[in-house]
Design an enzyme around this catalytic site. Structure first.
Site, PDB file in Angstrom:
ATOM      1  N   LYS A 145       7.794   1.195  -5.002  1.00 29.08           N
ATOM      2  CA  LYS A 145       7.002   2.464  -5.238  1.00 29.08           C
ATOM      3  C   LYS A 145       7.336   3.322  -4.213  1.00 29.08           C
ATOM      4  O   LYS A 145       7.633   4.512  -4.696  1.00 29.08           O
ATOM      5  CB  LYS A 145       5.569   2.062  -5.400  1.00 29.08           C
ATOM      6  CG  LYS A 145       5.022   1.112  -6.431  1.00 29.08           C
ATOM      7  CD  LYS A 145       3.728   1.208  -6.342  1.00 29.08           C
ATOM      8  CE  LYS A 145       3.109   0.273  -5.404  1.00 29.08           C
ATOM      9  NZ  LYS A 145       3.534  -1.042  -4.892  1.00 29.08           N
TER      10      LYS A 145
ATOM     11  N   ARG B 133      -5.645   0.915  -8.139  1.00 28.99           N
ATOM     12  CA  ARG B 133      -5.530  -0.370  -8.117  1.00 28.99           C
ATOM     13  C   ARG B 133      -6.418  -1.515  -8.677  1.00 28.99           C
ATOM     14  O   ARG B 133      -6.125  -2.727  -8.972  1.00 28.99           O
ATOM     15  CB  ARG B 133      -5.108  -0.954  -6.842  1.00 28.99           C
ATOM     16  CG  ARG B 133      -3.936  -0.983  -6.076  1.00 28.99           C
ATOM     17  CD  ARG B 133      -4.150  -1.447  -4.611  1.00 28.99           C
ATOM     18  NE  ARG B 133      -2.953  -1.882  -4.272  1.00 28.99           N
ATOM     19  CZ  ARG B 133      -2.102  -1.295  -3.202  1.00 28.99           C
ATOM     20  NH1 ARG B 133      -2.354   0.081  -2.968  1.00 28.99           N
ATOM     21  NH2 ARG B 133      -0.921  -1.939  -2.271  1.00 28.99           N
TER      22      ARG B 133
ATOM     23  N   ARG C 182      11.195  -5.580   5.018  1.00 30.46           N
ATOM     24  CA  ARG C 182      11.066  -4.052   4.963  1.00 30.46           C
ATOM     25  C   ARG C 182      10.815  -3.517   6.398  1.00 30.46           C
ATOM     26  O   ARG C 182      10.135  -4.230   7.343  1.00 30.46           O
ATOM     27  CB  ARG C 182       9.922  -3.630   4.154  1.00 30.46           C
ATOM     28  CG  ARG C 182       9.001  -2.540   4.168  1.00 30.46           C
ATOM     29  CD  ARG C 182       8.232  -2.127   3.261  1.00 30.46           C
ATOM     30  NE  ARG C 182       7.110  -2.681   3.177  1.00 30.46           N
ATOM     31  CZ  ARG C 182       6.071  -2.630   2.199  1.00 30.46           C
ATOM     32  NH1 ARG C 182       6.463  -1.543   1.280  1.00 30.46           N
ATOM     33  NH2 ARG C 182       5.150  -3.017   2.275  1.00 30.46           N
TER      34      ARG C 182
ATOM     35  N   ARG D 112       5.544  -3.244   8.978  1.00 26.16           N
ATOM     36  CA  ARG D 112       3.805  -3.209   8.910  1.00 26.16           C
ATOM     37  C   ARG D 112       3.304  -4.648   9.240  1.00 26.16           C
ATOM     38  O   ARG D 112       3.967  -5.636   8.738  1.00 26.16           O
ATOM     39  CB  ARG D 112       3.877  -2.891   7.436  1.00 26.16           C
ATOM     40  CG  ARG D 112       3.868  -1.553   7.115  1.00 26.16           C
ATOM     41  CD  ARG D 112       3.797  -1.354   5.565  1.00 26.16           C
ATOM     42  NE  ARG D 112       2.853  -1.761   4.884  1.00 26.16           N
ATOM     43  CZ  ARG D 112       2.534  -1.448   3.691  1.00 26.16           C
ATOM     44  NH1 ARG D 112       3.371  -0.455   3.028  1.00 26.16           N
ATOM     45  NH2 ARG D 112       1.664  -2.185   3.051  1.00 26.16           N
TER      46      ARG D 112
END
Ligand code: ADP
Ligand code: AMP
Length: 217
Positions: A13, A89, A128, A162
């Site tokens: 996204k 969500r 990531r 993260r």
């Protein structure tokens, strides 16, 4: 144009939102980014969100609906439209969003659901990393910067991973999100707004397909 980008964590996204907003000019509104900014600024919102995010839980709906309502009411979003990423969500959030857009005298034009097999997502999330300066997202294997250790967008060398991409949190995040996602998809299908895109394809192929869908809106 007002768009919702749906998909499980790691579906792409954020990666796609960057490209689409650049092309179509709407404002990227990511609830996850808003929570992370609040956490690093240590605001009251940040402290509340941190407890949930650290455990891979969702932040309570009333908190999340509140920040979205405030953001969508701001002048830049009213003028340029929005691309929501990571919201709604839950069904409760989808219903709250319908009320928010009605109050703002606007509507949701299209919902794009980026579909990826959860097996692939664990791998994507663990690789990531993100530019601390501009927020651009990369992957160690699938989407490294063009020049090693240098952000393609802003040239910074400062990247972070993260906390909630740790493998032990990722599995719980995916489980929670899969449970909430299914009724949401049905909600937007029923409204005739949902289009699925196969997010397991290469990043540029996914972007191309999303652009084709949005050109028709
Ligand atoms: P989301 O915002 O949905 O959580 P991201 O856009 O941050 O997902 O993407 C998750 C990770 O997967 C990032 O490291 C990103 O570079 C990588 N990624 C995104 N799209 C693809 C793709 N189509 N193929 C391979 N890797 C991808
Ligand atoms: P994301 O960057 O979208 O993966 O979001 C990171 C984390 O922020 C999620 O795992 C949730 O804990 C929280 N979060 C983001 N968006 C929402 C939302 N719409 N509802 C509840 N929690 C959210």
């Amino acid at each position: 144009m007002n768009i919702i980008l749906m998909g499980l964590p790691g579906a792409g996204k954020g990666t796609q939102a960057e490209k689409i907003t650049e092309h179509f000019g709407m404002i990227h509104v990511s609830t996850g980014d808003m929570f992370r900014q609040a956490m690093s600024a240590k605001t009251e919102l940040g402290k509340t969100a941190q407890n949930y995010i650290d455990q891979g839980h969702l932040v309570p709906d009333e908190v999340t609906n509140g920040i979205v309502k405030e953001r969508l009411g701001q002048e830049d979003v009213k003028a340029k439209g929005f691309m929501l990423d990571g919201y709604p969500r839950t069904l409760n959030q989808a219903e709250a969003l319908d009320q928010i857009v009605a109050q703002l005298n606007t509507n949701i034009d299209q919902v794009i659901n980026i579909k990826v097999d959860p097996e692939i997502l664990v791998n994507r999330l663990s690789g990531r990393f993100i530019c601390r300066k501009c927020g651009a997202t990369y992957h160690r294997v699938y989407n490294p910067p063009k020049v090693a250790d240098t952000c393609d967008i802003c040239g910074s060398h400062d990247f972070y991973q993260r906390d909630d991409d740790r493998p032990e949190v990722v599995r719980n995040r995916l489980k929670v999100n899969i449970e909430e996602n299914t009724p949401l998809i049905a909600y937007y299908e029923k409204q005739g707004k949902l289009t699925n895109v196969d997010g397991s394809q290469a990043i540029d192929v996914v972007s191309q397909q999303i652009q084709e869908i949005l050109k028709k809106v």
